[in-house]
Write a protein that holds these residues in place. Structure first.
Motif, PDB file in Angstrom:
ATOM      1  N   MET A 122       0.311  -0.844   0.227  1.00  0.00           N
ATOM      2  CA  MET A 122      -0.024   0.017  -0.124  1.00  0.00           C
ATOM      3  C   MET A 122       0.291   1.153   0.525  1.00  0.00           C
ATOM      4  SD  MET A 122      -3.367   0.380   2.367  1.00  0.00           S
ATOM      5  CE  MET A 122      -4.863   1.176   1.726  1.00  0.00           C
ATOM      6  N   PRO A 123       0.584   2.087  -0.484  1.00  0.00           N
ATOM      7  CA  PRO A 123       1.195   3.345  -0.848  1.00  0.00           C
ATOM      8  C   PRO A 123       1.143   4.307   0.538  1.00  0.00           C
ATOM      9  CG  PRO A 123       0.023   3.774  -2.446  1.00  0.00           C
ATOM     10  CD  PRO A 123       0.016   2.439  -2.135  1.00  0.00           C
ATOM     11  N   ILE A 124       2.419   4.319   1.289  1.00  0.00           N
ATOM     12  CA  ILE A 124       2.485   5.019   2.557  1.00  0.00           C
ATOM     13  C   ILE A 124       3.702   6.603   2.291  1.00  0.00           C
ATOM     14  CG2 ILE A 124       3.350   4.897   4.805  1.00  0.00           C
ATOM     15  CD1 ILE A 124       2.806   1.656   4.347  1.00  0.00           C
ATOM     16  N   PRO A 125       3.020   7.400   2.996  1.00  0.00           N
ATOM     17  CA  PRO A 125       3.797   8.663   2.086  1.00  0.00           C
ATOM     18  C   PRO A 125       5.061   8.703   3.272  1.00  0.00           C
ATOM     19  CG  PRO A 125       2.024   9.128   2.828  1.00  0.00           C
ATOM     20  CD  PRO A 125       1.786   7.960   3.605  1.00  0.00           C
ATOM     21  N   GLU A 126       6.383   9.288   2.426  1.00  0.00           N
ATOM     22  CA  GLU A 126       7.147   9.218   3.057  1.00  0.00           C
ATOM     23  C   GLU A 126       7.995   9.706   4.329  1.00  0.00           C
ATOM     24  OE1 GLU A 126      10.474   7.442   2.282  1.00  0.00           O
ATOM     25  OE2 GLU A 126       9.253   6.897   0.165  1.00  0.00           O
ATOM     26  N   LYS A 127       6.846  11.057   4.554  1.00  0.00           N
ATOM     27  CA  LYS A 127       6.994  11.228   6.332  1.00  0.00           C
ATOM     28  C   LYS A 127       6.504  10.421   7.273  1.00  0.00           C
ATOM     29  CE  LYS A 127       2.778  14.311   5.725  1.00  0.00           C
ATOM     30  NZ  LYS A 127       2.310  15.147   6.375  1.00  0.00           N
ATOM     31  N   ARG A 128       5.503   9.457   6.840  1.00  0.00           N
ATOM     32  CA  ARG A 128       4.756   8.263   7.772  1.00  0.00           C
ATOM     33  C   ARG A 128       5.957   6.732   7.730  1.00  0.00           C
ATOM     34  NH1 ARG A 128       1.127   9.632  11.062  1.00  0.00           N
ATOM     35  NH2 ARG A 128      -0.084   7.818  10.832  1.00  0.00           N
ATOM     36  N   LYS A 129       6.630   6.444   6.550  1.00  0.00           N
ATOM     37  CA  LYS A 129       7.147   5.361   7.288  1.00  0.00           C
ATOM     38  C   LYS A 129       7.861   5.462   8.582  1.00  0.00           C
ATOM     39  CE  LYS A 129       7.587   4.520   2.448  1.00  0.00           C
ATOM     40  NZ  LYS A 129       8.451   3.981   1.135  1.00  0.00           N
ATOM     41  N   ALA A 130       8.801   6.673   8.455  1.00  0.00           N
ATOM     42  CA  ALA A 130       8.776   6.600  10.094  1.00  0.00           C
ATOM     43  C   ALA A 130       7.810   6.837  11.571  1.00  0.00           C
ATOM     44  CB  ALA A 130      10.034   7.076   9.818  1.00  0.00           C
ATOM     45  N   HIS A 131       7.396   7.023  10.988  1.00  0.00           N
ATOM     46  CA  HIS A 131       6.358   6.697  11.826  1.00  0.00           C
ATOM     47  C   HIS A 131       6.077   5.580  12.670  1.00  0.00           C
ATOM     48  CE1 HIS A 131       2.294   8.241  14.452  1.00  0.00           C
ATOM     49  NE2 HIS A 131       2.923   9.370  14.792  1.00  0.00           N
ATOM     50  N   PRO A 132       6.260   5.407  14.027  1.00  0.00           N
ATOM     51  CA  PRO A 132       6.450   4.543  15.129  1.00  0.00           C
ATOM     52  C   PRO A 132       5.054   4.138  15.212  1.00  0.00           C
ATOM     53  CG  PRO A 132       7.265   6.650  16.234  1.00  0.00           C
ATOM     54  CD  PRO A 132       6.555   6.926  15.209  1.00  0.00           C
ATOM     55  N   LEU A 133       5.098   2.264  15.157  1.00  0.00           N
ATOM     56  CA  LEU A 133       4.112   1.713  15.295  1.00  0.00           C
ATOM     57  C   LEU A 133       3.614   1.448  15.838  1.00  0.00           C
ATOM     58  CD1 LEU A 133       2.309   0.003  13.049  1.00  0.00           C
ATOM     59  CD2 LEU A 133       3.872  -1.778  13.143  1.00  0.00           C
ATOM     60  N   PRO A 134       1.975   1.567  16.741  1.00  0.00           N
ATOM     61  CA  PRO A 134       1.667   1.051  17.890  1.00  0.00           C
ATOM     62  C   PRO A 134       1.762  -0.261  18.377  1.00  0.00           C
ATOM     63  CG  PRO A 134       0.013   2.690  16.975  1.00  0.00           C
ATOM     64  CD  PRO A 134       0.916   2.354  16.415  1.00  0.00           C
ATOM     65  N   LYS A 167       7.895  -5.282  -3.983  1.00  0.00           N
ATOM     66  CA  LYS A 167       9.873  -5.425  -3.350  1.00  0.00           C
ATOM     67  C   LYS A 167      10.466  -5.338  -2.345  1.00  0.00           C
ATOM     68  CE  LYS A 167       8.526  -2.083  -7.566  1.00  0.00           C
ATOM     69  NZ  LYS A 167       8.618  -0.282  -8.207  1.00  0.00           N
ATOM     70  N   THR A 168      10.996  -6.039  -1.927  1.00  0.00           N
ATOM     71  CA  THR A 168      12.093  -5.969  -0.836  1.00  0.00           C
ATOM     72  C   THR A 168      12.603  -4.576   0.144  1.00  0.00           C
ATOM     73  OG1 THR A 168      13.711  -7.015  -1.581  1.00  0.00           O
ATOM     74  CG2 THR A 168      12.593  -8.588  -0.747  1.00  0.00           C
ATOM     75  N   THR A 169      12.389  -3.890  -0.643  1.00  0.00           N
ATOM     76  CA  THR A 169      12.967  -2.684  -0.749  1.00  0.00           C
ATOM     77  C   THR A 169      12.026  -1.995  -0.165  1.00  0.00           C
ATOM     78  OG1 THR A 169      12.703  -2.020  -3.753  1.00  0.00           O
ATOM     79  CG2 THR A 169      15.278  -2.753  -2.295  1.00  0.00           C
ATOM     80  N   ASP A 170      10.859  -2.118  -0.734  1.00  0.00           N
ATOM     81  CA  ASP A 170       9.331  -1.448   0.314  1.00  0.00           C
ATOM     82  C   ASP A 170       9.168  -1.996   1.370  1.00  0.00           C
ATOM     83  OD1 ASP A 170       9.416   0.733  -2.257  1.00  0.00           O
ATOM     84  OD2 ASP A 170       8.023  -0.725  -2.925  1.00  0.00           O
ATOM     85  N   ILE A 171      10.235  -2.748   2.428  1.00  0.00           N
ATOM     86  CA  ILE A 171       9.746  -2.784   3.312  1.00  0.00           C
ATOM     87  C   ILE A 171      10.487  -1.995   4.283  1.00  0.00           C
ATOM     88  CG2 ILE A 171      10.231  -4.598   5.442  1.00  0.00           C
ATOM     89  CD1 ILE A 171      10.396  -6.659   3.441  1.00  0.00           C
ATOM     90  N   VAL A 172       9.686  -1.016   5.078  1.00  0.00           N
ATOM     91  CA  VAL A 172       9.357  -0.720   5.941  1.00  0.00           C
ATOM     92  C   VAL A 172       9.573  -1.257   7.673  1.00  0.00           C
ATOM     93  CG1 VAL A 172       8.674   1.271   7.710  1.00  0.00           C
ATOM     94  CG2 VAL A 172       8.120   1.035   5.052  1.00  0.00           C
TER      95      VAL A 172
END
Length: 134
Positions: A1-13, A115-120
């Motif tokens: 699912m497309p995730i904006p770049e600024k949200r990729k580093a946001h902590p996951l509850p 793509k494994t490069t898209d893993i967050v």
């Protein structure tokens, strides 16, 4: 699912999968609302085949428990806003790394055409401890 770049580093509850009083698998996560911290609960109905669950809004979620049952891979694919979206996640009972579970997850990502490069790999923090500016 497309995730904006600024949200990729946001902590996951953190979340849990637990059996509720009705003996159904339930997704649980603490979320912050204007009224305070509440526990979000999403019961999942098991489908005819093991490892397939449906949410109350009919989203089909696949959950495959890896050997040892300390890690699992969840996968979701459906049409959202007229486009197909796919999400897959490696989850565990612990934040300790498990190289074998990660290897299985990477293989699945390749097998389903992602793509494994898209893993967050976001950090983890209790949602009720997040500030407004996090």
């Amino acid at each position: 699912m497309p995730i904006p770049e600024k949200r990729k580093a946001h902590p996951l509850p953190p979340f849990t999968l637990a059996i509720n009083k009705l003996e159904r698998l339930e997704f649980r996560m603490n979320i912050m609302k204007p009224i305070g911290c509440i526990q979000f609960k999403l019961p999942l109905d098991e489908y005819k085949r093991a490892g397939i669950f449906y949410s109350w809004w009919r989203h089909k979620i696949f959950i495959y428990f890896l050997p040892g049952k300390k890690h699992a891979i969840a996968s979701y694919k459906d049409k959202v806003n007229k486009t197909y979206q796919m999400i897959t996640m490696l989850m565990g009972r612990t934040l300790d790394e498990n190289p074998e579970a990660l290897k299985n997850f990477m293989q699945l990502v390749n097998d389903i055409g992602l793509k494994t490069t898209d893993i967050v790999n976001p950090s983890h923090v209790d949602a009720c401890q997040l500030t407004e500016h996090s």
